[in-house]
Design an enzyme around this catalytic site. Structure first.
Site, PDB file in Angstrom:
ATOM      1  CG  ASP A 142      -7.656  76.114  30.373  1.00 29.08           C
ATOM      2  OD1 ASP A 142      -8.475  75.192  30.528  1.00 29.08           O
ATOM      3  OD2 ASP A 142      -7.572  76.782  29.324  1.00 29.08           O
ATOM      4  CB  SER A 143     -10.609  73.064  34.450  1.00 32.97           C
ATOM      5  OG  SER A 143      -9.617  72.076  34.698  1.00 32.97           O
TER       6      SER A 143
ATOM      7  CG  ASP B  78      -5.454  72.839  29.173  1.00 35.70           C
ATOM      8  OD1 ASP B  78      -5.400  72.237  28.083  1.00 35.70           O
ATOM      9  OD2 ASP B  78      -6.476  72.862  29.885  1.00 35.70           O
TER      10      ASP B  78
ATOM     11  CE  LYS C  50      -6.832  70.102  27.212  1.00 34.56           C
ATOM     12  NZ  LYS C  50      -7.618  71.327  26.827  1.00 34.56           N
TER      13      LYS C  50
ATOM     14  CD  GLU D 230      -9.471  75.742  24.882  1.00 36.93           C
ATOM     15  OE1 GLU D 230      -9.599  75.422  26.076  1.00 36.93           O
ATOM     16  OE2 GLU D 230     -10.065  76.731  24.371  1.00 36.93           O
TER      17      GLU D 230
ATOM     18  CD  GLU E 108     -15.172  71.067  27.101  1.00 39.47           C
ATOM     19  OE1 GLU E 108     -15.778  71.547  28.080  1.00 39.47           O
ATOM     20  OE2 GLU E 108     -13.970  71.287  26.860  1.00 39.47           O
TER      21      GLU E 108
END
Length: 278
Positions: free
Chosen positions: A58-59, A97, A125, A127, A194
């Site tokens: 999602d960067s 993501d 992925k 979070e 991270e």
């Protein structure tokens, strides 16, 4: 830009990566090289250069769309870029993501993950821990491989008050270790760490059976990931974190930079103390 890449590292397997192969890599002590990617052209170059894992992160909201954070990214955005990247891959495992709040409930996560796997991803992925553990279990029970993400979680930037190193004090480090075990026990096959102090990430990596992928988490993780713009030294319009290194400067080409990154990860030369947090 898209010149013929060098031959992949001789240590890289010729067959496509699979989810079970990730644990085998950890067992064998083979470090994993991961890069973000958002289109077929870069995907083709990275795949040929021996990158093991490709992340449609999602960067993309920050480095492709120009947003100030990852929060505006949608499932449709990620699915589009996942489909593009998938067309350029033949051996790397593609991870996508789950965007902000698409995993707020198990049912929403299932819908989003299904769309991403149908677009070509081999793993999704997400979070955090806490209520996300139920989401992980729900997805894995429905045959969807999951990668966890702990430490600095960019989708939590508003609550965290910015992009800050996590786990510096003893209590926070203990919570991270507990969360990492819980994410593994919930069924995750991979874990990104991270912006975590090197000793904390090292302890988590030693404690888990699944591989850890570090980004600003020191050299003792089982692999490393960088955003492709950071790996190439490109100005994304955002502050460059400490863990970023420009591999294009010494690699001579995009393909050479990707191969140099992969080899530095496998040799244990990246990250060094300069690109880690004590």
């Amino acid at each position: 830009m898209y010149t013929s890449p060098p031959n992949p590292s001789a240590s890289a397997p010729a067959k496509p990566w699979t989810v079970p192969a990730l644990r085998e890599a950890k067992r064998d002590g083979r470090r994993l090289a991961m890069l973000t990617c958002y289109d077929a052209g870069f995907a083709r170059v990275f795949d040929a250069a021996g990158i093991d894992l490709i992340l449609v992160g999602d960067s993309l909201g920050m480095v492709v769309q120009g947003h100030a954070s990852t929060l505006p990214v949608t499932v449709a955005d990620t699915a589009y870029h996942t489909a593009c990247v998938a067309r350029g891959l033949s051996r790397a495992l593609l991870v996508a993501d789950l965007p902000f709040q698409s995993d707020a409930t198990p049912e929403r996560a299932l819908d989003a993950a299904t769309a991403l796997l149908q677009a070509g991803a081999g793993m999704v992925k997400l979070e955090g821990a806490g209520h996300k553990l139920d989401v992980i279990r729900f997805l894995v029970e429905r045959e969807i491989p999951v990668c966890g993400h702990l430490g600095l979680t960019p989708q939590s930037v508003l609550r965290l008050g910015g992009y800050k190193v996590q786990g510096r004090d003893e209590a926070a480090a203990a919570r991270l270790r507990d969360d990492a075990r819980a994410v593994q026990d919930a069924g995750a096959s991979l874990l990104v760490l991270e912006c975590v102090p090197t000793p904390v990430a090292a302890a988590i990596t030693a404690d888990l059976d699944i591989p850890t992928i570090g980004i600003g988490a020191g050299p003792q993780c089982d692999g490393q990931v960088l955003v492709l713009h950071d790996m190439l030294g490109l100005d994304s319009g955002h502050r460059r974190p400490r863990f970023v290194k420009d591999f294009l400067a010494g690699g001579g080409s995009v393909a050479g930079a990707a191969a140099a990154f992969a080899q530095a990860v496998r040799d244990g030369r990246f990250p060094d103390a300069e690109h880690s947090y004590a």
